[in-house]
Motif scaffolding. Structure first.
Motif, PDB file in Angstrom:
ATOM      1  N   MET A  45     108.264 -50.994  72.178  1.00  0.00           N
ATOM      2  CA  MET A  45     109.495 -50.538  71.535  1.00  0.00           C
ATOM      3  C   MET A  45     110.113 -51.663  70.711  1.00  0.00           C
ATOM      4  O   MET A  45     110.493 -51.475  69.550  1.00  0.00           O
ATOM      5  N   THR A  46     110.206 -52.840  71.303  1.00  0.00           N
ATOM      6  CA  THR A  46     110.777 -53.988  70.596  1.00  0.00           C
ATOM      7  C   THR A  46     109.878 -54.430  69.446  1.00  0.00           C
ATOM      8  O   THR A  46     110.356 -54.754  68.354  1.00  0.00           O
ATOM      9  N   ALA A  47     108.567 -54.433  69.688  1.00  0.00           N
ATOM     10  CA  ALA A  47     107.620 -54.861  68.659  1.00  0.00           C
ATOM     11  C   ALA A  47     107.685 -53.976  67.427  1.00  0.00           C
ATOM     12  O   ALA A  47     107.503 -54.449  66.295  1.00  0.00           O
ATOM     13  N   ASN A  48     107.937 -52.668  67.617  1.00  0.00           N
ATOM     14  CA  ASN A  48     108.029 -51.754  66.475  1.00  0.00           C
ATOM     15  C   ASN A  48     109.053 -52.239  65.458  1.00  0.00           C
ATOM     16  O   ASN A  48     108.832 -52.175  64.250  1.00  0.00           O
ATOM     17  N   ALA A  53     110.198 -57.519  60.358  1.00  0.00           N
ATOM     18  CA  ALA A  53     110.780 -58.790  59.925  1.00  0.00           C
ATOM     19  C   ALA A  53     109.707 -59.814  59.567  1.00  0.00           C
ATOM     20  O   ALA A  53     110.005 -60.813  58.895  1.00  0.00           O
ATOM     21  N   ASP A  54     108.468 -59.585  59.995  1.00  0.00           N
ATOM     22  CA  ASP A  54     107.383 -60.511  59.661  1.00  0.00           C
ATOM     23  C   ASP A  54     106.853 -60.297  58.246  1.00  0.00           C
ATOM     24  O   ASP A  54     106.069 -61.115  57.751  1.00  0.00           O
ATOM     25  N   LEU A  55     107.241 -59.201  57.627  1.00  0.00           N
ATOM     26  CA  LEU A  55     106.814 -58.899  56.257  1.00  0.00           C
ATOM     27  C   LEU A  55     107.884 -59.360  55.280  1.00  0.00           C
ATOM     28  O   LEU A  55     109.059 -59.024  55.439  1.00  0.00           O
ATOM     29  N   GLY A  56     107.482 -60.123  54.276  1.00  0.00           N
ATOM     30  CA  GLY A  56     108.440 -60.640  53.301  1.00  0.00           C
ATOM     31  C   GLY A  56     108.272 -60.033  51.929  1.00  0.00           C
ATOM     32  O   GLY A  56     107.370 -59.222  51.677  1.00  0.00           O
ATOM     33  N   TRP A  57     109.161 -60.428  51.028  1.00  0.00           N
ATOM     34  CA  TRP A  57     109.171 -59.947  49.647  1.00  0.00           C
ATOM     35  C   TRP A  57     109.007 -61.123  48.675  1.00  0.00           C
ATOM     36  O   TRP A  57     109.325 -62.256  49.018  1.00  0.00           O
ATOM     37  N   ALA A  58     108.612 -60.777  47.466  1.00  0.00           N
ATOM     38  CA  ALA A  58     108.632 -61.731  46.350  1.00  0.00           C
ATOM     39  C   ALA A  58     109.312 -61.026  45.182  1.00  0.00           C
ATOM     40  O   ALA A  58     108.663 -60.528  44.258  1.00  0.00           O
ATOM     41  N   PRO A  59     110.647 -60.937  45.190  1.00  0.00           N
ATOM     42  CA  PRO A  59     111.363 -60.120  44.201  1.00  0.00           C
ATOM     43  C   PRO A  59     111.347 -60.741  42.807  1.00  0.00           C
ATOM     44  O   PRO A  59     111.291 -61.959  42.643  1.00  0.00           O
ATOM     45  N   HIS A  60     111.394 -59.881  41.795  1.00  0.00           N
ATOM     46  CA  HIS A  60     111.518 -60.301  40.394  1.00  0.00           C
ATOM     47  C   HIS A  60     112.987 -60.483  40.031  1.00  0.00           C
ATOM     48  O   HIS A  60     113.861 -59.789  40.560  1.00  0.00           O
ATOM     49  N   ALA A 299     102.659 -52.682  67.388  1.00  0.00           N
ATOM     50  CA  ALA A 299     103.672 -52.046  66.543  1.00  0.00           C
ATOM     51  C   ALA A 299     103.000 -51.106  65.551  1.00  0.00           C
ATOM     52  O   ALA A 299     101.937 -51.409  65.002  1.00  0.00           O
ATOM     53  N   ALA A 300     103.623 -49.973  65.309  1.00  0.00           N
ATOM     54  CA  ALA A 300     103.026 -48.966  64.417  1.00  0.00           C
ATOM     55  C   ALA A 300     102.760 -49.532  63.027  1.00  0.00           C
ATOM     56  O   ALA A 300     101.724 -49.242  62.417  1.00  0.00           O
ATOM     57  N   ILE A 301     103.688 -50.341  62.497  1.00  0.00           N
ATOM     58  CA  ILE A 301     103.505 -50.867  61.141  1.00  0.00           C
ATOM     59  C   ILE A 301     102.290 -51.797  61.069  1.00  0.00           C
ATOM     60  O   ILE A 301     101.648 -51.910  60.025  1.00  0.00           O
ATOM     61  N   ASP A 328     112.580 -51.179  55.462  1.00  0.00           N
ATOM     62  CA  ASP A 328     111.468 -50.869  56.370  1.00  0.00           C
ATOM     63  C   ASP A 328     110.621 -49.735  55.798  1.00  0.00           C
ATOM     64  O   ASP A 328     109.390 -49.763  55.882  1.00  0.00           O
ATOM     65  N   VAL A 329     111.291 -48.741  55.242  1.00  0.00           N
ATOM     66  CA  VAL A 329     110.578 -47.611  54.643  1.00  0.00           C
ATOM     67  C   VAL A 329     109.683 -48.099  53.505  1.00  0.00           C
ATOM     68  O   VAL A 329     108.507 -47.716  53.401  1.00  0.00           O
ATOM     69  N   VAL A 330     110.231 -48.948  52.646  1.00  0.00           N
ATOM     70  CA  VAL A 330     109.466 -49.457  51.501  1.00  0.00           C
ATOM     71  C   VAL A 330     108.253 -50.250  51.973  1.00  0.00           C
ATOM     72  O   VAL A 330     107.156 -50.141  51.411  1.00  0.00           O
ATOM     73  N   LYS A 331     108.407 -51.037  53.012  1.00  0.00           N
ATOM     74  CA  LYS A 331     107.275 -51.798  53.550  1.00  0.00           C
ATOM     75  C   LYS A 331     106.175 -50.858  54.052  1.00  0.00           C
ATOM     76  O   LYS A 331     104.978 -51.103  53.826  1.00  0.00           O
ATOM     77  N   ALA A 332     106.568 -49.795  54.731  1.00  0.00           N
ATOM     78  CA  ALA A 332     105.573 -48.841  55.225  1.00  0.00           C
ATOM     79  C   ALA A 332     104.849 -48.151  54.068  1.00  0.00           C
ATOM     80  O   ALA A 332     103.626 -47.967  54.108  1.00  0.00           O
ATOM     81  N   LEU A 333     105.592 -47.779  53.026  1.00  0.00           N
ATOM     82  CA  LEU A 333     104.957 -47.133  51.876  1.00  0.00           C
ATOM     83  C   LEU A 333     104.024 -48.086  51.148  1.00  0.00           C
ATOM     84  O   LEU A 333     102.957 -47.687  50.675  1.00  0.00           O
ATOM     85  N   ALA A 334     104.397 -49.355  51.070  1.00  0.00           N
ATOM     86  CA  ALA A 334     103.546 -50.341  50.406  1.00  0.00           C
ATOM     87  C   ALA A 334     102.233 -50.529  51.157  1.00  0.00           C
ATOM     88  O   ALA A 334     101.209 -50.889  50.552  1.00  0.00           O
TER      89      ALA A 334
END
Length: 400
Positions: A45-48, A53-60, A299-301, A328-334
């Motif tokens: 549950m916690t890992a989900n 938070a382990d996934l990052g971005w590189a924004p323009h 974790a599901a992701i 979180d939604v955007v990370k899953a879609l990516a």
């Protein structure tokens, strides 16, 4: 004379975290405890949540689109937001329960998943106008299952979700909340100290003149009485577990009755995803049941991309577990999901402010998705790719 809520305040909240905190303050301790759930250590549950938070971005900094398209098509339905309502059982956090959630789903144009352990009937829910996918466990004999499928179709369900992963939210390190078999006057008196500590919740139900409903009307036999939640759970536990041939049979029965999508929820392994495709499903949900099944499941992701890479060109792949923000939604879609399902997030919104609270949660997620797309300089959720993320080594977990 109209009763006014003596505890009324600004009902709007700006995040799912705030909705959760309001739900915690509003709900009696056992009710809130049943929502947070999780089995054993609560590790999965916690890992989900933590894995996002382990996934990052590189924004323009330049090149953003003035308008962003958040819409997608999943299970044959075009929806304006890639967030679906996951089926959850007995929603005693609010008197309107699943009906309020369905009205919110209809207002925001998304798909409503309705559990066969729900406290409101499929007929009541489809009457809201929400696009409803009825969820079934493998419970009862085959004739009973066909009866339940036929009832869902006759009520207007536009898809079936089969949840087959084993859920056993027991042996919690922090203790399991007390959930009564029935909520009657004697039970309410016994639980009075806990209920009295949350007067707003009691006041909501008091206005309706009824107690929280812990029965499962969608499992009632024709012309019969709805079982209690525990009666329904007992039927599930004592039904022999299904085989892959049973899954194919279930899919075929639904196809003959309805011809609408059949979705398998709870997939954690690549080989299971491939078997699901062979069984003829229209979609799968990568899920560990919100951390309510075998604790220690990743974790599901983390499981999403290997599964989506293998079968995403054959069926629609969605994900549920730990989604609390639009980012979180955007990370899953990516990582390959067509959409996500939310469970606890909308239940906290429901507890905080009924239908409007569920709409508030969907709006919070919509705003977060739009903000992430803008930062990434992406014009549509359809354009999202793994390259939009910073993914640490070893993040993805391929099982099977």
């Amino acid at each position: 004379m109209k009763l006014e809520n003596p505890w009324r305040r600004n009902p709007w909240f700006e995040s799912v975290a705030v909705a959760q905190e309001r739900a915690r303050r509003r709900l009696p301790k056992p009710v809130y405890g049943a929502l947070v759930a999780g089995s054993e250590r609560g590790q999965s549950m916690t890992a989900n949540q933590d894995a996002f938070a382990d996934l990052g971005w590189a924004p323009h900094v330049v090149g953003q689109h003035a308008q962003r398209d958040l819409g997608t098509t999943v299970f044959g339905h075009a929806i304006p937001l890639p967030v679906l309502i996951s089926p959850t059982g007995v929603q005693a956090v609010h008197p309107d329960g699943e009906v309020a959630v369905a009205r919110a789903a209809a207002a925001r144009g998304t798909i409503m998943g309705l559990s066969n352990f729900a406290s409101r009937s499929v007929e009541e829910v489809t009457a809201t106008g929400a696009t409803t996918f009825f969820q079934m466990y493998w419970t009862g004999d085959r004739d009973t299952m066909v009866e339940r499928m036929q009832r869902a179709h006759d009520a207007g369900a536009q898809g079936l979700i089969a949840t087959l992963d084993w859920s056993f939210s027991i042996g919690r390190d922090w203790g399991s909340p007390e959930i009564p078999e029935n909520v009657d006057l004697r039970t309410m008196l016994r639980l009075a100290p806990q209920v009295a500590a949350r007067p707003r919740w009691a006041w909501q139900f008091g206005r309706t003149g009824s107690f929280p409903d812990l029965t499962a009307p969608n499992l009632a036999p024709p012309g019969g009485t709805a079982p209690t939640f525990f009666g329904a759970y007992y039927e599930w536990m004592t039904t022999p577990p299904p085989t892959w041939d049973d899954v194919a049979w279930m899919r075929e029965q639904w196809h003959q009755i309805s011809g609408t999508p059949f979705v398998l929820k709870g997939v954690c392994r690549v080989d299971d995803a491939m078997r699901a495709v062979d069984a003829g499903v229209a979609g799968i949900s990568v899920s560990n049941h919100g951390g309510n099944n075998l604790d220690g499941t990743p974790a599901a992701i983390r499981m999403l991309k290997p599964i989506a890479d293998r079968v995403g060109d054959q069926v629609d792949v969605v994900m549920d577990g730990g989604v609390r923000r639009g980012s979180d939604v955007v990370k899953a879609l990516a990582l390959g999901a067509k959409a996500v399902l939310i469970g606890r997030a909308y239940l906290w919104g429901l507890a905080a402010n009924g239908q409007a609270g569920v709409e508030n949660v969907l709006d919070v997620l919509s705003g977060g998705i739009d903000s992430a797309l803008r930062g990434l300089a992406v014009g549509s959720v359809a354009e999202l790719q793994p390259e939009h993320l910073i993914v640490p080594d070893g993040f993805h977990v391929r099982t099977g």
